[in-house]
Write an enzyme that holds these catalytic residues in place. Structure first.
Site, mmCIF file in Angstrom:
data_model
loop_
_atom_site.group_PDB
_atom_site.id
_atom_site.type_symbol
_atom_site.label_atom_id
_atom_site.label_comp_id
_atom_site.label_asym_id
_atom_site.label_seq_id
_atom_site.Cartn_x
_atom_site.Cartn_y
_atom_site.Cartn_z
ATOM 1 N N SER A 54 1.717 -3.960 -8.872
ATOM 2 C CA SER A 54 1.362 -3.289 -10.030
ATOM 3 C C SER A 54 0.517 -4.306 -10.655
ATOM 4 O O SER A 54 0.816 -5.351 -11.457
ATOM 5 C CB SER A 54 2.426 -2.810 -11.238
ATOM 6 N N ARG A 302 3.395 4.030 -5.285
ATOM 7 C CA ARG A 302 4.809 4.075 -5.793
ATOM 8 C C ARG A 302 4.927 5.225 -6.364
ATOM 9 O O ARG A 302 4.359 5.824 -7.282
ATOM 10 C CB ARG A 302 5.478 3.023 -6.469
ATOM 11 N N THR A 338 7.287 -0.556 -18.497
ATOM 12 C CA THR A 338 7.624 -1.931 -18.061
ATOM 13 C C THR A 338 8.522 -2.340 -19.394
ATOM 14 O O THR A 338 9.735 -2.924 -19.363
ATOM 15 C CB THR A 338 6.652 -2.979 -18.023
ATOM 16 N N CYS A 494 2.601 11.920 2.159
ATOM 17 C CA CYS A 494 2.951 10.539 2.627
ATOM 18 C C CYS A 494 1.697 9.727 2.454
ATOM 19 O O CYS A 494 0.632 9.953 3.231
ATOM 20 C CB CYS A 494 3.523 10.480 3.844
ATOM 21 N N CYS A 517 6.265 2.487 6.566
ATOM 22 C CA CYS A 517 6.858 2.821 5.302
ATOM 23 C C CYS A 517 6.533 1.924 4.015
ATOM 24 O O CYS A 517 6.965 0.751 4.393
ATOM 25 C CB CYS A 517 8.204 3.302 5.428
ATOM 26 N N CYS A 520 7.459 4.148 -1.127
ATOM 27 C CA CYS A 520 7.191 4.762 -2.303
ATOM 28 C C CYS A 520 7.957 5.897 -2.858
ATOM 29 O O CYS A 520 8.061 6.194 -3.677
ATOM 30 C CB CYS A 520 5.744 5.452 -2.065
ATOM 31 N N CYS A 523 8.428 11.155 -0.161
ATOM 32 C CA CYS A 523 9.088 12.042 1.097
ATOM 33 C C CYS A 523 10.555 12.574 0.483
ATOM 34 O O CYS A 523 10.832 13.826 0.503
ATOM 35 C CB CYS A 523 9.228 11.489 2.200
#
Length: 548
Positions: A54, A302, A338, A494, A517, A520, A523
């Site tokens: 991030s 994410r 945050t 995805c 993968c 995130c 799914c």
């Protein structure tokens, strides 16, 4: 083979801002009161910050409370925000909104553009200096419970299993870590959190949880394109008015730009590909001009909590609490969580410390009470209806209604209603027969990219021989239900090319490329039949974002 057992006063799952702030506050309190207190933090990533991607904007108020001397201690807040813009995009044009039109709570004066991973690594150093034990590369696979049904700690994942889940020559059983209190700070849609919610009914009284998927790329741009300290948010194109989301551009560091996009996961069209929405976003003339001649350095995605206060679960359960994004403490219009995560960790630590001193587990109820009395609740309550407005009335009417309510809140006028969310994100898809496939920009390898070349920038580490960490409840449900009814939406939502429908012996099957993968968890959220469950892979596996 028996499990090793380790015991602590407090166990914290997750070395993100919430978990590390809780650990630090616990040690500060124990030292101030001459109380011995053992605190352990478990982090599933190979290093602290390796699963945190991030370029974020940080409100420093929680950091100021945790460390009043954070500047002298060298906290990595290097880029103060000096310009704040909000722009509405059309396909070719852009209309900046005047600064005076933005509600005060959406402004970023006094905030900093940061690398959240870097901040977490700094927090980890402060925690260890206070005596906190941090163990990386260990995933909390399941809770453990005592005879009374109280959470007594966690069991970490076994190591050295083959694809069938059978022990290899390198097999090591997971460790049972016991604690008087367990603080769960594993982030959005955590696997441990889901188990605890189901066991203790923590979501029985709340609205359905709501989520978005956030993308970000870090670019190094030409010096003449860089405006250090600029924060820009956008609304509109390339999404239609019925699909929620928006973009952001943060200028920081040495000619670095974090460019990203959030797509709300309550979209209806099963053909929507959030990844391709983001790539198309960069082709807008304003973005294209900024990135022209630059170099893409990294990529990530994410899930983000978006439900607001009406979707918060019960945050206290026998033996522990939920913190930060595990509880869903995110401000949707500000795209910030945050400082809420940090403050929630600090407040939970104060309740836990009180419980240890008094020997009374029931004292944990003071944590949600303290949260409701804090500035966290004040800020989140002020924006509680923004997401429901967007979901019910679309981007433009929803934004107008949300803006009016936020302006009223800035004048201390609170509207009497709190809108509930009508449906969970997995239940919002329309049938494929009622939907049209969007047209997205084609990858050119310069400005826009495909999924696999993007995933290559995530520095993924998954042992090909370990068990698949994406579990299907019914093996053929995707082919029998999702593919004919919803066009197989897993191949679209995805962001890492994990799910593919391929032919095998003349029949369609769902192929899971688990090695792609990036954790995130989209799914787990968006699958319309809730057939997919994300569980932590072997400890240390997954993306490694430490370089950014």
């Amino acid at each position: 083979m028996s499990r090793d057992v380790m015991e602590y006063d407090v166990l914290i799952v997750g070395a993100g801002p919430a978990g590390l702030s809780a650990a630090i506050r616990l040690k500060q309190l124990s030292q101030a009161n001459n109380q011995e207190l053992s605190v352990c933090v478990l982090e599933k990533g190979a290093e602290v910050g390796s699963h945190i991607f991030s370029g974020a904007v940080l409100d420093p108020k929680a950091l100021q409370e945790l460390f009043p001397d954070w500047q002298a201690l060298g906290a990595p807040l290097h880029t103060p925000v000096n310009q704040d813009t909000f722009v509405v995009l059309g396909e070719e044009k852009a209309w900046p909104l005047p600064a005076w039109s933005l509600p005060p709570l959406m402004r970023n004066h006094g905030n900093y553009i940061i690398s959240l991973g870097e901040v977490c690594r700094w927090l980890a150093g402060q925690a260890e200096a206070l005596g906190v034990e941090i163990y990386t590369g260990f995933s909390a696979q399941s809770p453990s419970y005592d005879a009374q049904g109280r959470m007594s700690g966690v069991i970490t994942g076994d190591m050295g299993l083959d694809k069938q889940g059978q022990p290899t020559a390198n097999y090591t059983p997971g460790i049972e870590i016991r604690a008087k209190y367990t603080l769960v700070a594993e982030g959005t849609r955590g696997s441990l959190t889901k188990q605890l919610e189901a066991r203790y009914g923590l979501r029985a009284a709340s609205s359905p949880a709501k989520y978005g998927i956030g993308f970000k790329e870090v670019w190094r741009v030409k010096p003449e394109h860089h405006q250090k300290g600029l924060v820009a948010h956008t609304l509109g194109w390339p999404l239609d008015a019925s699909t929620g989301g928006g973009g952001f551009v943060y200028h920081h560091g040495e000619h670095l730009v974090s460019v990203g996009y959030v797509v709300h996961l309550d979209y209806r069209n099963p053909y929507v590909s959030p990844f391709d929405v983001f790539q198309t976003y960069k082709t807008h003339p304003k973005l294209k001009a900024l990135l022209q001649g630059g170099q893409r350095l990294s990529y990530g995605a994410r899930a983000i909590s978006e439900g607001g206060v009406q979707s918060l679960p019960e945050m206290v359960f026998p033996g522990g609490v939920l913190l930060g994004c595990s509880a869903g403490l995110v401000n949707v219009p500000k795209i910030k969580g945050t400082h809420y995560a940090m403050k929630s960790g600090m407040l939970a630590a104060e309740s836990v410390f009180e419980g240890i001193v008094e020997g009374s587990p029931e004292v944990l109820t003071s944590y949600p009470q303290a949260l409701r009395a804090s500035w966290v609740w004040q800020e989140l309550f002020a924006v509680r209806n923004v997401k429901p407005y967007l979901s019910r009335w679309g981007t433009w009417a929803g934004t107008l209604l949300g803006g009016i309510e936020m302006w009223l809140a800035s004048w201390d006028i609170r509207l009497p209603w709190t809108l509930k969310h009508n449906a969970a994100d997995h239940a919002t898809l329309a049938e494929a027969s009622q939907s049209r496939q969007p047209v997205y920009a084609k990858p050119d390898g310069v400005l826009t990219f495909d999924k696999l070349s993007s995933v290559s920038l995530c520095n993924i580490s998954h042992d090909d021989q370990q068990p698949c960490h994406l579990k299907l409840a019914v093996a053929d449900r995707a082919v029998r239900v999702n593919l004919p009814r919803f066009a197989g939406p897993e191949q679209y939502y995805c962001p890492a090319g994990v799910y593919e429908f391929v032919e095998q012996a003349g029949e369609k099957i769902l192929q899971i490329n688990a090695q792609n993968c990036i954790h995130c968890k989209t799914c787990d959220i968006k699958d319309p039949t809730q057939n997919i469950t994300w569980v932590p892979p072997e400890g240390g596996s997954g993306p490694n974002y430490v370089s950014q």
